[in-house]
Design an enzyme around this catalytic site. Structure first.
Site, PDB file in Angstrom:
ATOM      1  N   HIS A 111       0.863  -1.184   0.000  1.00 33.67           N
ATOM      2  CA  HIS A 111       0.000   0.000   0.000  1.00 33.67           C
ATOM      3  C   HIS A 111       0.897   1.230   0.000  1.00 33.67           C
ATOM      4  CE1 HIS A 111      -1.518   3.272   2.671  1.00 33.67           C
ATOM      5  NE2 HIS A 111      -2.486   3.262   1.784  1.00 33.67           N
ATOM      6  N   ASN A 113       0.496   5.774  -0.332  1.00 34.39           N
ATOM      7  CA  ASN A 113      -0.351   6.943  -0.497  1.00 34.39           C
ATOM      8  C   ASN A 113       0.508   8.184  -0.289  1.00 34.39           C
ATOM      9  OD1 ASN A 113      -2.016   9.135   1.223  1.00 34.39           O
ATOM     10  ND2 ASN A 113      -3.379   8.173  -0.255  1.00 34.39           N
ATOM     11  N   VAL A 114       0.365   9.150  -1.167  1.00 35.20           N
ATOM     12  CA  VAL A 114       0.950  10.483  -0.945  1.00 35.20           C
ATOM     13  C   VAL A 114      -0.123  11.503  -1.282  1.00 35.20           C
ATOM     14  CG1 VAL A 114       3.409   9.991  -1.182  1.00 35.20           C
ATOM     15  CG2 VAL A 114       2.047  10.331  -3.238  1.00 35.20           C
ATOM     16  N   HIS A 154      12.365  -1.603   3.950  1.00 29.01           N
ATOM     17  CA  HIS A 154      12.608  -0.567   4.954  1.00 29.01           C
ATOM     18  C   HIS A 154      13.841   0.266   4.631  1.00 29.01           C
ATOM     19  CE1 HIS A 154       9.626  -1.187   8.207  1.00 29.01           C
ATOM     20  NE2 HIS A 154       9.496  -2.359   7.627  1.00 29.01           N
ATOM     21  N   HIS A 184      -8.317  -3.963  17.649  1.00 29.84           N
ATOM     22  CA  HIS A 184      -9.279  -4.974  18.093  1.00 29.84           C
ATOM     23  C   HIS A 184      -8.698  -6.386  18.022  1.00 29.84           C
ATOM     24  CE1 HIS A 184      -9.743  -4.782  13.737  1.00 29.84           C
ATOM     25  NE2 HIS A 184     -10.346  -5.954  13.760  1.00 29.84           N
ATOM     26  N   GLY A 268     -16.854  10.938  -1.245  1.00 25.79           N
ATOM     27  CA  GLY A 268     -15.973  10.523  -2.339  1.00 25.79           C
ATOM     28  C   GLY A 268     -16.556   9.396  -3.174  1.00 25.79           C
TER      29      GLY A 268
END
Length: 312
Positions: A111, A113-114, A154, A184, A268
């Protein structure tokens, strides 16, 4: 007050989407479906975007890479929980987000995202102040752990952040470990990576440059792992465990992920927001892997924070 220019951010994000899709298409051999969309003025959101999706590929069972640029009348609660002074402010948001769910269980899900958000805050004496900030990161979710893959991922993240300060990678690595944690379940989603949000401390230009460095690192971080693992033989057992572990991915995205909540709360595009969901998922009641198995090894050796960039 002069607004921060957003056109260069948009141009960068569109270029990033194009480069990532091109690289993964070349690896898979199947073209991505392109779905451009426009939100006309007058609704809760206006703006445009493009979702690019692959399903049933040779390498990627399902994957997507989205670009969106929207404007709204009021920031949703998920975006103002750390900035209550901006509640109700008009905003614009743009970003690239992707999730790739591979077919082979030995290839991890990734995954990334920017994004940039800009809120237009009304001033008491009249006029507006534009408050901009960046967020994003990337994380790796293996089903079967390989230490060299986690170390590689990493280290690419560490090296991307190195020019911007020695403190950023340790901070963002810890932030990622804490964010991608299923409270959870009491377990991490995967082996982490880097994550940052509400980031503007380097100033607009330098914060944008740092965000670009993270986005640009995705291909180098992920593609070598795909190439190492995509042809490893697997059977029904491995596919069954993969579908079980994908359930954790679904749980996190629907229960904890701020990006998913932001998209749904702000009105959205549902198809684009839920594009991150894996194609085949299973749940079992109180299932535990047998001790000593590769499946148990994922829990004991990989689903816990480690200093992977230092070699694990």
């Amino acid at each position: 007050m002069t607004m921060n220019p957003t056109a260069p951010v948009r141009d960068y994000l569109l270029g990033l989407q194009g480069r990532i899709v091109e690289a993964l298409q070349a690896e898979d051999g199947q073209p991505f479906r392109r779905d451009a969309w426009v939100r006309e003025p007058g609704g809760k959101l206006e703006g445009d975007g493009c979702s690019q999706l692959i399903e049933g590929g040779a390498v990627l069972e399902r994957g997507g890479c989205n670009f969106s640029h929207v404007q709204g009348r009021a920031l949703p609660p998920s975006a103002t929980q750390h900035r209550p002074d901006l509640a109700g402010a008009p905003f614009e948001a743009m970003g690239v987000s992707l999730v790739f769910h591979p077919r082979n269980p030995y290839v991890p899900t990734v995954h990334m995202n920017v994004r940039m958000l800009a809120a237009h805050k009304a001033l008491p004496g009249g006029g507006t102040e534009t408050v901009s900030w960046f967020g994003g990161g990337m994380d790796l979710t293996p089903y079967y752990g390989f230490e060299e893959d986690a170390v590689h991922f990493h280290r690419v993240c560490r090296d991307a952040l190195a020019p911007f300060g020695d403190d950023l990678h340790p901070r963002f690595k810890t932030w990622c470990d804490e964010y991608f944690f299923l409270k959870h379940r009491g377990e991490p989603r995967g082996v982490g990576g880097v994550f940052f949000d509400d980031f503007a401390e380097l100033g607009f230009d330098r914060s944008f440059e740092m965000t670009r460095a993270v986005g640009d690192a995705l291909i180098d971080a992920y593609l070598p792992i795909v190439q190492r693992r995509r042809n490893l033989p697997y059977g029904e057992r491995e596919r069954d465990f993969q579908s079980y572990r994908r359930g954790r991915y679904v749980e996190f995205n629907l229960v904890w992920d701020r990006g998913t909540l932001f998209g749904l709360q702000s009105g959205g595009r549902t198809e684009s927001i839920l594009m991150s969901m894996p194609p085949v998922v299973t749940w079992r009641y109180d299932w535990q892997p047998e001790p000593g198995t590769p499946e148990a090894n994922l829990y004991s050796d990989f689903l816990r924070p480690r200093d992977w960039a230092a070699g694990g």
